[in-house]
Write a protein that holds these residues in place. Structure first.
Motif, PDB file in Angstrom:
ATOM      1  N   GLU A  50     -43.047  65.979 110.602  1.00  0.00           N
ATOM      2  CA  GLU A  50     -41.840  65.358 111.150  1.00  0.00           C
ATOM      3  C   GLU A  50     -41.458  65.921 112.513  1.00  0.00           C
ATOM      4  OE1 GLU A  50     -39.665  64.187 106.961  1.00  0.00           O
ATOM      5  OE2 GLU A  50     -39.434  66.221 107.748  1.00  0.00           O
ATOM      6  N   VAL A  51     -42.006  67.062 112.856  1.00  0.00           N
ATOM      7  CA  VAL A  51     -41.767  67.627 114.183  1.00  0.00           C
ATOM      8  C   VAL A  51     -42.179  66.620 115.255  1.00  0.00           C
ATOM      9  CG1 VAL A  51     -42.554  69.386 115.815  1.00  0.00           C
ATOM     10  CG2 VAL A  51     -41.844  70.061 113.528  1.00  0.00           C
ATOM     11  N   ASP A  61     -42.022  63.374 115.068  1.00  0.00           N
ATOM     12  CA  ASP A  61     -40.955  62.377 115.180  1.00  0.00           C
ATOM     13  C   ASP A  61     -39.818  62.925 116.035  1.00  0.00           C
ATOM     14  OD1 ASP A  61     -42.332  60.603 113.503  1.00  0.00           O
ATOM     15  OD2 ASP A  61     -41.373  61.429 111.705  1.00  0.00           O
ATOM     16  N   LEU A  62     -39.506  64.185 115.838  1.00  0.00           N
ATOM     17  CA  LEU A  62     -38.455  64.823 116.624  1.00  0.00           C
ATOM     18  C   LEU A  62     -38.860  64.921 118.091  1.00  0.00           C
ATOM     19  CD1 LEU A  62     -35.695  66.160 116.712  1.00  0.00           C
ATOM     20  CD2 LEU A  62     -36.793  68.311 116.022  1.00  0.00           C
ATOM     21  N   LEU A  75     -35.177  75.620 110.606  1.00  0.00           N
ATOM     22  CA  LEU A  75     -35.520  74.257 110.209  1.00  0.00           C
ATOM     23  C   LEU A  75     -36.803  74.145 109.392  1.00  0.00           C
ATOM     24  CD1 LEU A  75     -34.713  72.557 113.626  1.00  0.00           C
ATOM     25  CD2 LEU A  75     -33.250  72.642 111.577  1.00  0.00           C
ATOM     26  N   SER A 105     -31.498  61.848 110.712  1.00  0.00           N
ATOM     27  CA  SER A 105     -32.868  61.509 110.336  1.00  0.00           C
ATOM     28  C   SER A 105     -33.349  62.163 109.042  1.00  0.00           C
ATOM     29  CB  SER A 105     -33.830  61.880 111.466  1.00  0.00           C
ATOM     30  OG  SER A 105     -33.523  61.154 112.642  1.00  0.00           O
ATOM     31  N   TRP A 106     -32.921  63.385 108.777  1.00  0.00           N
ATOM     32  CA  TRP A 106     -33.486  64.130 107.650  1.00  0.00           C
ATOM     33  C   TRP A 106     -32.473  64.643 106.638  1.00  0.00           C
ATOM     34  CZ3 TRP A 106     -35.553  64.912 112.657  1.00  0.00           C
ATOM     35  CH2 TRP A 106     -36.810  64.305 112.842  1.00  0.00           C
ATOM     36  N   ILE A 108     -37.073  69.980 108.174  1.00  0.00           N
ATOM     37  CA  ILE A 108     -38.071  69.063 108.719  1.00  0.00           C
ATOM     38  C   ILE A 108     -39.447  69.654 108.429  1.00  0.00           C
ATOM     39  CG2 ILE A 108     -36.582  68.063 110.502  1.00  0.00           C
ATOM     40  CD1 ILE A 108     -37.965  69.807 112.557  1.00  0.00           C
ATOM     41  N   SER A 109     -40.397  68.773 108.185  1.00  0.00           N
ATOM     42  CA  SER A 109     -41.764  69.229 107.916  1.00  0.00           C
ATOM     43  C   SER A 109     -42.523  69.348 109.231  1.00  0.00           C
ATOM     44  CB  SER A 109     -42.484  68.240 106.998  1.00  0.00           C
ATOM     45  OG  SER A 109     -42.743  67.031 107.690  1.00  0.00           O
ATOM     46  N   ILE A 164     -31.146  65.448 113.788  1.00  0.00           N
ATOM     47  CA  ILE A 164     -31.685  66.044 112.560  1.00  0.00           C
ATOM     48  C   ILE A 164     -30.838  65.648 111.356  1.00  0.00           C
ATOM     49  CG2 ILE A 164     -32.070  68.251 111.372  1.00  0.00           C
ATOM     50  CD1 ILE A 164     -32.883  69.331 114.229  1.00  0.00           C
TER      51      ILE A 164
END
Length: 81
Positions: free
Chosen positions: A39-40, A42-43, A29, A14-15, A35-36, A11
């Motif tokens: 973007e979850v 991507d995680l 978060l 990446s963000w 994170i949006s 995290i």
């Protein structure tokens, strides 16, 4: 590396431009827009690659991604299966 360690590092890298200051296992978060919701996914991909697990789509919901601690619990649940 523990699931929490991986998540905190992922995290931050990446963000948060690598800056993990203020990020802890209990940091909300999504609530803090770290994170949006988009973007979850991507995680989820990073988690699946790192831990060789599959997180079913029905498990990808806000309550399962609200903090690093909650996500780590989700990872452990699927690592045991």
């Amino acid at each position: 590396m523990t699931a929490q360690d991986f998540l905190l590092e992922c995290i931050a890298d990446s963000w948060l431009d690598g800056n993990s200051a203020g990020l802890s296992a209990d940091t909300p978060l999504l609530e803090l827009n770290i994170i949006s919701s988009a973007e979850v996914f991507d995680l989820v991909h990073a988690i699946q690659s790192e831990f060789s697990i599959v997180i079913p789509l029905q498990e990808v919901r806000p309550e399962n991604f609200r903090s690093v601690a909650v996500i780590a619990d989700l990872i452990e649940r699927f690592r045991k299966n």
